[in-house]
Design a protein around this motif. Structure first.
Motif, PDB file in Angstrom:
ATOM      1  N   THR A  54      24.505   3.051  -8.826  1.00 35.56           N
ATOM      2  CA  THR A  54      23.568   2.050  -8.341  1.00 35.56           C
ATOM      3  C   THR A  54      22.143   2.433  -8.724  1.00 35.56           C
ATOM      4  OG1 THR A  54      23.258   3.182  -6.224  1.00 35.56           O
ATOM      5  CG2 THR A  54      25.013   1.542  -6.332  1.00 35.56           C
ATOM      6  N   VAL A  55      21.260   1.463  -8.623  1.00 31.58           N
ATOM      7  CA  VAL A  55      19.827   1.706  -8.740  1.00 31.58           C
ATOM      8  C   VAL A  55      19.259   1.629  -7.334  1.00 31.58           C
ATOM      9  CG1 VAL A  55      17.648   0.869  -9.670  1.00 31.58           C
ATOM     10  CG2 VAL A  55      19.729   0.701 -11.035  1.00 31.58           C
ATOM     11  N   ARG A  56      18.512   2.657  -6.957  1.00 33.57           N
ATOM     12  CA  ARG A  56      17.930   2.685  -5.608  1.00 33.57           C
ATOM     13  C   ARG A  56      16.411   2.529  -5.723  1.00 33.57           C
ATOM     14  NH1 ARG A  56      20.598   7.604  -2.461  1.00 33.57           N
ATOM     15  NH2 ARG A  56      19.063   8.742  -3.685  1.00 33.57           N
ATOM     16  N   PHE A  57      15.858   1.643  -4.897  1.00 37.25           N
ATOM     17  CA  PHE A  57      14.430   1.339  -4.891  1.00 37.25           C
ATOM     18  C   PHE A  57      13.951   1.314  -3.452  1.00 37.25           C
ATOM     19  CE2 PHE A  57      11.074  -1.779  -4.275  1.00 37.25           C
ATOM     20  CZ  PHE A  57      10.157  -1.470  -5.262  1.00 37.25           C
ATOM     21  N   CYS A  58      12.799   1.902  -3.195  1.00 33.73           N
ATOM     22  CA  CYS A  58      12.205   1.820  -1.863  1.00 33.73           C
ATOM     23  C   CYS A  58      10.714   2.106  -1.950  1.00 33.73           C
ATOM     24  CB  CYS A  58      12.888   2.778  -0.880  1.00 33.73           C
ATOM     25  SG  CYS A  58      12.677   4.516  -1.273  1.00 33.73           S
ATOM     26  N   PHE A 109      19.358  12.141  -5.844  1.00 33.05           N
ATOM     27  CA  PHE A 109      18.223  12.914  -5.326  1.00 33.05           C
ATOM     28  C   PHE A 109      17.077  12.831  -6.316  1.00 33.05           C
ATOM     29  CE2 PHE A 109      20.490  15.970  -7.932  1.00 33.05           C
ATOM     30  CZ  PHE A 109      19.486  16.623  -8.606  1.00 33.05           C
ATOM     31  N   GLY A 110      15.890  13.129  -5.821  1.00 31.10           N
ATOM     32  CA  GLY A 110      14.709  12.995  -6.664  1.00 31.10           C
ATOM     33  C   GLY A 110      14.431  11.529  -6.924  1.00 31.10           C
ATOM     34  N   ALA A 111      13.201  11.224  -7.268  1.00 35.48           N
ATOM     35  CA  ALA A 111      12.848   9.835  -7.579  1.00 35.48           C
ATOM     36  C   ALA A 111      11.569   9.821  -8.378  1.00 35.48           C
ATOM     37  CB  ALA A 111      12.666   9.027  -6.295  1.00 35.48           C
ATOM     38  N   VAL A 112      11.471   8.874  -9.288  1.00 35.31           N
ATOM     39  CA  VAL A 112      10.201   8.622  -9.926  1.00 35.31           C
ATOM     40  C   VAL A 112       9.397   7.835  -8.900  1.00 35.31           C
ATOM     41  CG1 VAL A 112      11.020   6.523 -11.104  1.00 35.31           C
ATOM     42  CG2 VAL A 112       9.049   7.749 -11.987  1.00 35.31           C
ATOM     43  N   ALA A 113       8.172   8.284  -8.608  1.00 39.41           N
ATOM     44  CA  ALA A 113       7.436   7.714  -7.484  1.00 39.41           C
ATOM     45  C   ALA A 113       5.978   7.483  -7.845  1.00 39.41           C
ATOM     46  CB  ALA A 113       7.525   8.645  -6.276  1.00 39.41           C
ATOM     47  N   ALA A 155       0.822  -1.218   0.000  1.00 35.90           N
ATOM     48  CA  ALA A 155       0.000   0.000   0.000  1.00 35.90           C
ATOM     49  C   ALA A 155       0.852   1.263   0.000  1.00 35.90           C
ATOM     50  CB  ALA A 155      -0.938  -0.008   1.203  1.00 35.90           C
ATOM     51  N   GLY A 156       2.124   1.148   0.356  1.00 34.38           N
ATOM     52  CA  GLY A 156       3.017   2.304   0.400  1.00 34.38           C
ATOM     53  C   GLY A 156       3.547   2.747  -0.949  1.00 34.38           C
ATOM     54  N   GLY A 157       3.277   2.003  -2.046  1.00 30.57           N
ATOM     55  CA  GLY A 157       3.759   2.390  -3.363  1.00 30.57           C
ATOM     56  C   GLY A 157       5.250   2.149  -3.530  1.00 30.57           C
ATOM     57  N   VAL A 158       5.841   2.767  -4.567  1.00 31.99           N
ATOM     58  CA  VAL A 158       7.254   2.545  -4.893  1.00 31.99           C
ATOM     59  C   VAL A 158       7.914   3.842  -5.359  1.00 31.99           C
ATOM     60  CG1 VAL A 158       6.901   0.131  -5.563  1.00 31.99           C
ATOM     61  CG2 VAL A 158       6.704   1.932  -7.283  1.00 31.99           C
ATOM     62  N   GLN A 159       9.239   3.860  -5.302  1.00 31.62           N
ATOM     63  CA  GLN A 159      10.026   4.936  -5.899  1.00 31.62           C
ATOM     64  C   GLN A 159      11.417   4.405  -6.224  1.00 31.62           C
ATOM     65  OE1 GLN A 159      10.367   8.319  -3.328  1.00 31.62           O
ATOM     66  NE2 GLN A 159      10.951   7.131  -1.556  1.00 31.62           N
ATOM     67  N   ALA A 160      12.075   5.048  -7.214  1.00 31.79           N
ATOM     68  CA  ALA A 160      13.407   4.590  -7.627  1.00 31.79           C
ATOM     69  C   ALA A 160      14.164   5.731  -8.297  1.00 31.79           C
ATOM     70  CB  ALA A 160      13.285   3.414  -8.595  1.00 31.79           C
ATOM     71  N   ASN A 161      15.502   5.619  -8.257  1.00 35.83           N
ATOM     72  CA  ASN A 161      16.379   6.554  -8.966  1.00 35.83           C
ATOM     73  C   ASN A 161      17.763   5.938  -9.097  1.00 35.83           C
ATOM     74  OD1 ASN A 161      17.624   6.865  -6.454  1.00 35.83           O
ATOM     75  ND2 ASN A 161      17.190   9.021  -6.261  1.00 35.83           N
ATOM     76  N   PHE A 162      18.671   6.652  -9.789  1.00 34.77           N
ATOM     77  CA  PHE A 162      20.071   6.257  -9.838  1.00 34.77           C
ATOM     78  C   PHE A 162      20.802   6.945  -8.698  1.00 34.77           C
ATOM     79  CE2 PHE A 162      19.363   5.610 -14.549  1.00 34.77           C
ATOM     80  CZ  PHE A 162      19.554   4.241 -14.516  1.00 34.77           C
TER      81      PHE A 162
END
Length: 108
Positions: free
Chosen positions: A81-85, A53-57, A12-19
């Motif tokens: 790296t690829v960061r996902f959370c 910084f910043g993320a597609v979310a 339910a918290g969704g996703v976000q990612a960036n380099f």
């Protein structure tokens, strides 16, 4: 040239990612796009000109995939790296699934 495809299942918290990483880019430009199974289309598409910084979310709990793609120019060593959370804190975990990938191609 950088490209990452992250197949995910979202709580339910969704996703976000960036380099991210330790490298200091001379220049970087990439976009992030989230497509999910609920809307059957793009949830968000964002252009970035920095790293870490910043993320597609996307706050949706729907499953789907994230595409990160662009170019980076560097003159010194470091990591990329690829960061996902999760987008929001929630008890149900969001996860990157098997067969997701990250590739870097050197362009001379």
């Amino acid at each position: 040239k950088l490209k990452a495809i992250l197949f995910y299942t979202a709580g339910a918290g969704g996703v976000q990612a960036n380099f991210g990483g330790t490298v200091t880019p001379t220049s970087i430009a990439y976009y992030g796009q989230i497509l999910d199974n609920a809307s059957f289309g793009t949830v968000e598409m964002v252009r970035f000109t920095g790293i870490n910084f910043g993320a597609v979310a996307g706050p949706s709990a729907a499953d789907g995939y994230i595409r990160l793609e662009g170019l980076i120019v560097v003159t010194t060593g470091g990591t990329v790296t690829v960061r996902f959370c999760q987008y929001l804190s929630d008890g149900a975990a969001s996860s990157v699934l098997i067969n997701s990938f990250f590739e870097i191609e050197r362009i001379s």
